[in-house]
Design an enzyme around this catalytic site. Sequence first.
Site, PDB file in Angstrom:
ATOM      1  N   LYS A   1       0.806  -1.289   0.124  1.00 57.17           N
ATOM      2  CA  LYS A   1       0.057   0.096   0.033  1.00 57.17           C
ATOM      3  C   LYS A   1       1.128   1.225  -0.122  1.00 57.17           C
ATOM      4  O   LYS A   1       1.748   1.376   0.874  1.00 57.17           O
ATOM      5  CB  LYS A   1      -0.873  -0.177   1.162  1.00 57.17           C
ATOM      6  CG  LYS A   1      -1.596   1.302   1.481  1.00 57.17           C
ATOM      7  CD  LYS A   1      -2.571   1.230   2.634  1.00 57.17           C
ATOM      8  CE  LYS A   1      -3.124   2.425   2.974  1.00 57.17           C
ATOM      9  NZ  LYS A   1      -4.383   2.343   4.027  1.00 57.17           N
TER      10      LYS A   1
HETATM   11  C1  5RP Z   1      -2.280   5.018   7.597  1.00 58.58           C
HETATM   12  C2  5RP Z   1      -2.990   4.089   6.887  1.00 58.58           C
HETATM   13  C3  5RP Z   1      -4.515   4.572   6.625  1.00 58.58           C
HETATM   14  O1  5RP Z   1      -5.128   3.407   6.822  1.00 58.58           O
HETATM   15  C4  5RP Z   1      -4.514   5.213   5.290  1.00 58.58           C
HETATM   16  O2  5RP Z   1      -3.775   6.284   5.311  1.00 58.58           O
HETATM   17  C5  5RP Z   1      -5.711   5.010   4.371  1.00 58.58           C
HETATM   18  O3  5RP Z   1      -6.450   5.999   4.501  1.00 58.58           O
HETATM   19  P1  5RP Z   1      -6.794   7.450   3.758  1.00 58.58           P
HETATM   20  O4  5RP Z   1      -7.164   6.905   2.314  1.00 58.58           O
HETATM   21  O5  5RP Z   1      -7.656   8.166   4.589  1.00 58.58           O
HETATM   22  O6  5RP Z   1      -5.411   7.794   3.524  1.00 58.58           O
HETATM   23  O7  5RP Z   1      -2.712   2.910   6.525  1.00 58.58           O
HETATM   24  O8  5RP Z   1      -0.780   4.717   7.387  1.00 58.58           O
END
Ligand code: 5RP
Length: 263
Positions: A174
């Site tokens: 991610k």
């Molecule tokens: C923080 C994360 C959050 O889940 C992530 O940032 C996803 O949320 P957003 O779309 O609000 O950024 O993993 O490290």
Amino acid sequence: MDWGKQNRIDRIIKPDTGKTVMLAVDHGYFMGPTTGLEKLDAAVNPLLPYADTLMLTRGALRNYIDPGVDIPITLRVSGGTSILNQEALLHEGATCSIEDAIRLNASCVAFSILVGADYERDTILTFAEIIDEAQAYGIPTLCVTAVGRDMVRDARYMALASRLGAELGADIIKTYYVDGFEKVTESCPVPVVIAGGKKIPERDALQMARNAIDAGAIGVDMGRNIFQSEDPVAMIQAVRAVVHDGASVDEAYELFESRKAAV
Ligand code: 5RP
């Protein structure tokens, strides 16, 4: 790949499209009652039919989500610092055992590595331990790559952090969408999803998702741009159209507007 691990991955990354809409509501692990998630169950329950997995902490899962719900869980297992302590923010450790993740029937565990931060070594080595433990039980791992204080958030950094996570053994990466995102996906041997980041106008968030998919991402792990939308249910359906149905930004935004108007 082990049958159990493949089965868990297939529950999250839908085999018919090869894509996923992950709904991230784990923000409380360092931000507390984030806007839109004060009553997490009320925010999340209407969105569940449109999400392929729910990403959250074990405390949120146990306190807010009905165990009868039919959705794969991506369990955040890192944390240890809060938004109040900016100095220490980039120093996460393990906050949940794999044993408890199994008890919670997690389909995936998520851990943040902080490449470029002062404590990158701690986060990387702890994630390696989590991968070993998760691997022993066929549980896939999601590597969240974040930005170190002195690192520029660009394709070079995201490619470095993403590849590093994959080389450690993560199953899904991610990261954040940046210009030149092909550099990230093309040099990463495992699927890449993007976070949404801070709330931006709906059309811009849909454009970001479209750009990411076109550049080789297999989906989104999106939070604030869904649950802070003026209509979260309409927004997640629009995001889904981009990710799974190949909708253009115009088509997805039209869907957002029509579903919003339908309420
Ligand atoms: C923080 C994360 C959050 O889940 C992530 O940032 C996803 O949320 P957003 O779309 O609000 O950024 O993993 O490290």
